[in-house]
Design a protein around this motif. Structure first.
Motif, PDB file in Angstrom:
ATOM      1  N   UNK A 340       0.827  -1.209   0.000  1.00  0.00           N
ATOM      2  CA  UNK A 340       0.000   0.000   0.000  1.00  0.00           C
ATOM      3  C   UNK A 340       0.857   1.253   0.000  1.00  0.00           C
ATOM      4  N   UNK A 341       1.904   1.254   0.825  1.00  0.00           N
ATOM      5  CA  UNK A 341       2.791   2.422   0.909  1.00  0.00           C
ATOM      6  C   UNK A 341       3.521   2.661  -0.402  1.00  0.00           C
ATOM      7  N   UNK A 342       3.997   1.581  -1.008  1.00  0.00           N
ATOM      8  CA  UNK A 342       4.781   1.712  -2.242  1.00  0.00           C
ATOM      9  C   UNK A 342       3.946   2.289  -3.377  1.00  0.00           C
ATOM     10  N   UNK A 343       2.749   1.754  -3.579  1.00  0.00           N
ATOM     11  CA  UNK A 343       1.893   2.235  -4.671  1.00  0.00           C
ATOM     12  C   UNK A 343       1.502   3.694  -4.441  1.00  0.00           C
ATOM     13  N   UNK A 344       1.145   4.017  -3.221  1.00  0.00           N
ATOM     14  CA  UNK A 344       0.713   5.384  -2.937  1.00  0.00           C
ATOM     15  C   UNK A 344       1.850   6.366  -3.104  1.00  0.00           C
ATOM     16  N   UNK A 345       3.070   5.959  -2.747  1.00  0.00           N
ATOM     17  CA  UNK A 345       4.225   6.852  -2.858  1.00  0.00           C
ATOM     18  C   UNK A 345       4.629   7.080  -4.305  1.00  0.00           C
ATOM     19  N   UNK A 346       4.617   6.026  -5.111  1.00  0.00           N
ATOM     20  CA  UNK A 346       5.136   6.128  -6.478  1.00  0.00           C
ATOM     21  C   UNK A 346       4.079   6.586  -7.473  1.00  0.00           C
ATOM     22  N   UNK A 347       2.847   6.088  -7.343  1.00  0.00           N
ATOM     23  CA  UNK A 347       1.798   6.412  -8.312  1.00  0.00           C
ATOM     24  C   UNK A 347       0.821   7.473  -7.828  1.00  0.00           C
ATOM     25  N   UNK A 348       0.914   7.861  -6.561  1.00  0.00           N
ATOM     26  CA  UNK A 348       0.073   8.929  -6.005  1.00  0.00           C
ATOM     27  C   UNK A 348      -1.414   8.588  -6.064  1.00  0.00           C
ATOM     28  N   UNK A 349      -1.736   7.307  -5.941  1.00  0.00           N
ATOM     29  CA  UNK A 349      -3.121   6.853  -5.825  1.00  0.00           C
ATOM     30  C   UNK A 349      -3.190   5.884  -4.656  1.00  0.00           C
ATOM     31  N   UNK A 350      -4.351   5.827  -4.020  1.00  0.00           N
ATOM     32  CA  UNK A 350      -4.525   4.897  -2.909  1.00  0.00           C
ATOM     33  C   UNK A 350      -5.093   3.590  -3.448  1.00  0.00           C
ATOM     34  N   UNK A 351      -4.349   2.508  -3.360  1.00  0.00           N
ATOM     35  CA  UNK A 351      -4.831   1.249  -3.932  1.00  0.00           C
ATOM     36  C   UNK A 351      -5.698   0.478  -2.951  1.00  0.00           C
ATOM     37  N   UNK A 352      -6.398  -0.492  -3.468  1.00  0.00           N
ATOM     38  CA  UNK A 352      -7.104  -1.445  -2.622  1.00  0.00           C
ATOM     39  C   UNK A 352      -6.170  -2.608  -2.337  1.00  0.00           C
ATOM     40  N   UNK A 353      -6.067  -2.995  -1.076  1.00  0.00           N
ATOM     41  CA  UNK A 353      -5.239  -4.141  -0.692  1.00  0.00           C
ATOM     42  C   UNK A 353      -6.116  -5.244  -0.098  1.00  0.00           C
ATOM     43  N   UNK A 354      -7.384  -5.249  -0.489  1.00  0.00           N
ATOM     44  CA  UNK A 354      -8.346  -6.202   0.068  1.00  0.00           C
ATOM     45  C   UNK A 354      -8.435  -7.494  -0.733  1.00  0.00           C
ATOM     46  N   UNK A 355      -7.672  -7.613  -1.822  1.00  0.00           N
ATOM     47  CA  UNK A 355      -7.812  -8.766  -2.707  1.00  0.00           C
ATOM     48  C   UNK A 355      -6.560  -9.633  -2.669  1.00  0.00           C
ATOM     49  N   UNK A 356      -6.786 -10.940  -2.634  1.00  0.00           N
ATOM     50  CA  UNK A 356      -5.713 -11.928  -2.775  1.00  0.00           C
ATOM     51  C   UNK A 356      -5.962 -12.692  -4.066  1.00  0.00           C
ATOM     52  N   UNK A 357      -4.888 -13.021  -4.784  1.00  0.00           N
ATOM     53  CA  UNK A 357      -5.028 -13.666  -6.090  1.00  0.00           C
ATOM     54  C   UNK A 357      -4.130 -14.889  -6.156  1.00  0.00           C
ATOM     55  N   UNK A 358      -4.639 -16.063  -5.775  1.00  0.00           N
ATOM     56  CA  UNK A 358      -3.846 -17.287  -5.915  1.00  0.00           C
ATOM     57  C   UNK A 358      -3.585 -17.598  -7.379  1.00  0.00           C
ATOM     58  N   UNK A 359      -2.571 -18.377  -7.626  1.00  0.00           N
ATOM     59  CA  UNK A 359      -2.196 -18.727  -8.997  1.00  0.00           C
ATOM     60  C   UNK A 359      -3.354 -19.416  -9.708  1.00  0.00           C
TER      61      UNK A 359
END
Length: 803
Positions: A340-359
């Protein structure tokens, strides 16, 4: 003639359409009867037709428009290639229009069919809309183009039509007209918008393989070191990641991003280095990285961004193998927070971290437990894992217990572009099949609005991304679908008839299980984490090591290692080797054996720090294995604190007392303040040779006798020399004689040569006795680091300790 009459007007009459369809059904009855009553022996004639219909390969390269409307002209182009050994004469490329397909299963069945099947492949339009090929020699390819007004196709019902492009001709061995080759595709026909459109969510993944190593430069910026510079090709114009960003920016998609990719590209925008053999060289693709990040930043501003846990961990591998190694699951929560911190810092948008994606969206109870252990409450599954026994495609979202929502992506749509899309034919067929499925989904329950999700492969190629974009553009008119982001799709009202049961572990695909990270991988991660935990507590700037190595451990469990077990093992080994090389920069300097002469002395042990930062919270423990001979501060063990600046050494001094003569093995070991051993122990021997008071008196007496004898000899020589140099009459002259002929002054008292001779035997300031006095005034541990070169060398042979 009847067929030709159908195309004189704009639309065939209802009666004619009914007759044509009835004829198709009647022609297909023998095949249907064969399916009902079991297999029958095929006739020789049928075998000949099947073989003959594959003599010519028909390739369909363009299909435009992909979703035509009233008034459009359908244009189809491609090639025909004679794969046989005989020349084909009288060739005609025809467009065959079949009946609307009743369901999604029929679409898949048509796509799998090989060779021409009379009665099932529709009827040709006729001479007006054909392409003539007088002769096609063996091995020769010829291009063709067919253009047909849509209103001439007889599309009287809304739905998905089977289209066939066939070549009819003759060969010398079979001089009669027959279908020698055919290719099938699909025409979605929905000229007017439906009232209840299907919500379509398309995931657009930005994920790549691991590129960053755990090594960083010694400068203040900690210049990153890359395993290779291959990422630049993906970011450059035409590259895989560049195409994904450029295409996705124009499409209604949900961005699914691995934050490690963002951090890696962001590191490339500054100075970076690339491994090359045993060295590393400067990286030179800063401009490419900056351009890609800038384009991505603009593309996501108005869209929905879902951030996967940092480095996209392999959830199934963690669930099936990693959970058996303590500490493996503890990485998920920090990886989610870092994402969450990385995306918000680099892309300046707040992402959703509520999803998990198994292979591949494959789940079982253990995968769901691991996927939701870090805070995610939504799991992206797939319909070939969570199966619905329904005659229609239900809404993707459904509750699976424990407050968790499974978002079940459609398997057929999600795998539509997994093949090689570099050939125009493969891409065109995949696009039309995808569009056909979407229309059929809507027509399954036209009065009920549903929401479906498409979760494609994690790392699409540039060609696959282009095909995906082409398909989404075909839906841009929104006549039967409308775009929905993933967050909205997950919140949709679930279908009460859809399954909410998570499949058991026995149903997890064995193919995927064989690709999982091995148990050894998680054991390697544990060893690296334990080494890091033991190392970081002594560092004054721990972040310089914890951040790059911690991120590297996250990368070790990435899904990108699937199918590359050897590369994954090498990466793990390199990370641990680098970390251990750093820990060995703080160590004990080997000592040679020492000799202790006397009852007490100090024993110095040197600690060296070659790191560029200081170390603290270390304890040096010295142990005497024979305390009856030698004790340290009155005990068997003595400990002293250690703090050393970067690039320095420190001599730590222990007070020792001797009780008896003989060798005493000593062991020095560094420990962290919490009691964990640090580095390798160092052993040496102290040889105790005690000198008793009686022996000291004997030695002192002997020294005194030697001094007196020397004085006497010196005095006698001087008197003799004076007599020899005096004149004959003056032998009594010389120094004024006192009573009894003795000189007025004592040579020693006068400070003469005898006194100087005595001074030569006086102890010097550097003698052991004086040193013992000096050391008595020093602290146990020298606070001033010894930075001289001498301090880093082993003690010389026969070294004596200070007393």
């Amino acid at each position: 003639m009847a067929e030709a009459a159908d195309f004189q007007g704009t639309r065939p009459s209802p009666a004619r359409r009914w007759l044509r369809r009835t004829a198709s059904v009647v022609a297909g009855l023998p095949l249907f009867a064969g399916l009902l009553y079991g297999p029958v022996a095929p006739s020789a004639r049928a075998d000949e037709k099947a073989a003959g219909s594959r003599t010519v390969d028909v390739s369909l390269d363009t299909f435009s428009p992909s979703t035509p409307m009233d008034g459009d002209t359908l244009t189809i182009s491609g090639t025909v290639t004679n794969d046989g050994k005989e020349t084909v004469t009288g060739g005609t490329v025809d467009l065959r229009v079949g009946s609307p397909l009743p369901n999604r299963g029929a679409i898949d069945e048509v796509a799998r069919r090989k060779g021409f099947t009379p009665g099932s492949d529709g009827t040709e339009l006729g001479d007006t809309y054909t392409y003539k090929i007088p002769a096609l020699p063996a091995g020769i390819t010829e291009d063709f183009t067919l253009s047909v007004p849509v209103d001439k196709l007889g599309l009287d019902e809304e739905g998905v039509y089977q289209l066939g492009i066939s070549l009819t001709g003759r060969t010398p061995s079979e001089p009669y007209d027959q279908v020698l080759g055919i290719e099938r595709t699909f025409l979605p026909w929905q000229p007017d918008a439906t009232e209840k459109k299907t919500g379509l969510t398309y995931l657009w993944p930005l994920i790549s393989s691991t590129r960053l190593s755990a090594v960083t430069g010694s400068d203040d910026q900690q210049t990153p070191v890359f395993e290779n510079d291959d990422l630049a090709a993906e970011l450059a114009p035409g590259g895989r990641l560049e195409r994904l960003v450029a295409l996705g920016a124009e499409l209604p998609v949900t961005w699914v991003i691995d934050p490690d990719l963002l951090a890696t590209v962001e590191a490339m925008t500054r100075n970076y280095r690339v491994k090359e053999g045993d060295a590393d060289v400067p990286g030179r693709n800063q401009a490419v990285a900056r351009q890609w990040l800038s384009s991505l930043d603009k593309a996501v501003q108005d869209g929905t961004v879902v951030a996967l846990p940092y480095a996209d961990p392999d959830l199934a591998s963690l669930a099936h193998r990693g959970k058996d190694v303590s500490g493996s699951l503890s990485h998920l929560q920090p990886a989610t927070e870092l994402a969450e911190t990385t995306v918000e810092t680099i892309l300046h948008v707040k992402p959703s971290v509520d999803f998990a994606w198994p292979v591949d969206g494959a789940i079982d109870p253990s995968v769901v437990d691991v996927a939701t252990s870090a805070g995610a409450d939504k799991v992206i599954a797939r319909s070939d894992s969570v199966r619905d026994d329904l005659a229609y495609t239900p809404t993707a979202a459904r509750p699976i217990g424990g407050g968790t929502t499974a978002v079940v992506a459609d398997e057929a749509l999600s795998t539509a572009f997994t093949g090689d899309m570099t050939k125009a034919e493969d891409s065109t067929l995949a696009v039309q099949r995808f569009l056909a499925h979407t229309l059929t989904v809507t027509q399954q329950q036209p009065g009920k609005q549903r929401s479906i999700v498409v979760a494609p492969q994690r790392m699409p190629t540039a060609a696959q991304a282009q095909s995906m974009a082409t398909a989404l553009r075909g839906l841009s008119a929104q006549r039967w679908t409308q775009p929905v982001d993933l967050v909205t799709a997950a919140a949709a009202k679930p279908d009460p008839r859809a399954t909410t049961k998570v499949p058991g572990s026995a149903r997890y695909p064995q193919k995927l299980r064989r690709q999982e990270l091995p148990l050894q991988a998680f054991q390697d991660m544990k060893a690296t984490q334990e080494t890091l935990d033991n190392f970081k507590v002594i560092l004054t700037a721990a972040y310089r090591v914890v951040t790059p190595v911690g991120n590297a451990i996250n990368r070790e469990m990435s899904t990108s290692w699937r199918g590359r077990p050897q590369s994954a093992a090498v990466y793990r080994q390199d990370v641990l080797a680098h970390l251990k090389s750093l820990t060995t920069e703080v160590k004990l300097i080997d000592k040679s054996d020492l000799t202790l002469s006397g009852r007490s002395a100090t024993i110095p042990v040197t600690v060296q720090n070659k790191l560029l930062q200081g170390v603290d919270h270390l304890v040096l423990r010295l142990t005497s294995t024979k305390p009856t001979r030698l004790k340290l501060n009155g005990d068997t063990v003595s400990e002293l604190p250690v703090r050393i600046e970067g690039g320095h050494s420190q001599s730590v001094k222990f007070t020792a007392s001797a009780n008896a003569n003989g060798p005493v093995p000593m062991t020095a070991q560094l420990y962290t303040e919490d009691g964990r051993p640090y580095g390798k122990p160092m052993s040496f021997t102290v040889k105790v040779s005690e000198i008793t008071p009686t022996v000291m008196l004997v030695i002192a007496g002997g020294v005194l006798l030697l001094v007196l004898a020397g004085i006497r000899m010196y005095t006698q020589r001087k008197r003799a020399a004076a007599r020899d140099t005096a004149p004959d009459g003056d032998q009594g002259t010389g120094p004024t004689a006192g009573p009894g002929g003795a000189p007025d002054e004592d040579p020693e008292a006068a400070g003469g040569p005898a006194a100087e001779a005595g001074a030569e035997h006086a102890p010097e300031a550097g003698d052991g006795t004086a040193a013992a006095d000096d050391d008595a005034a020093e602290q146990p541990s020298d606070p001033t680091p010894d930075t001289g070169a001498q301090s880093t060398e082993p003690s010389g042979p026969g070294e004596k300790v200070d007393r």
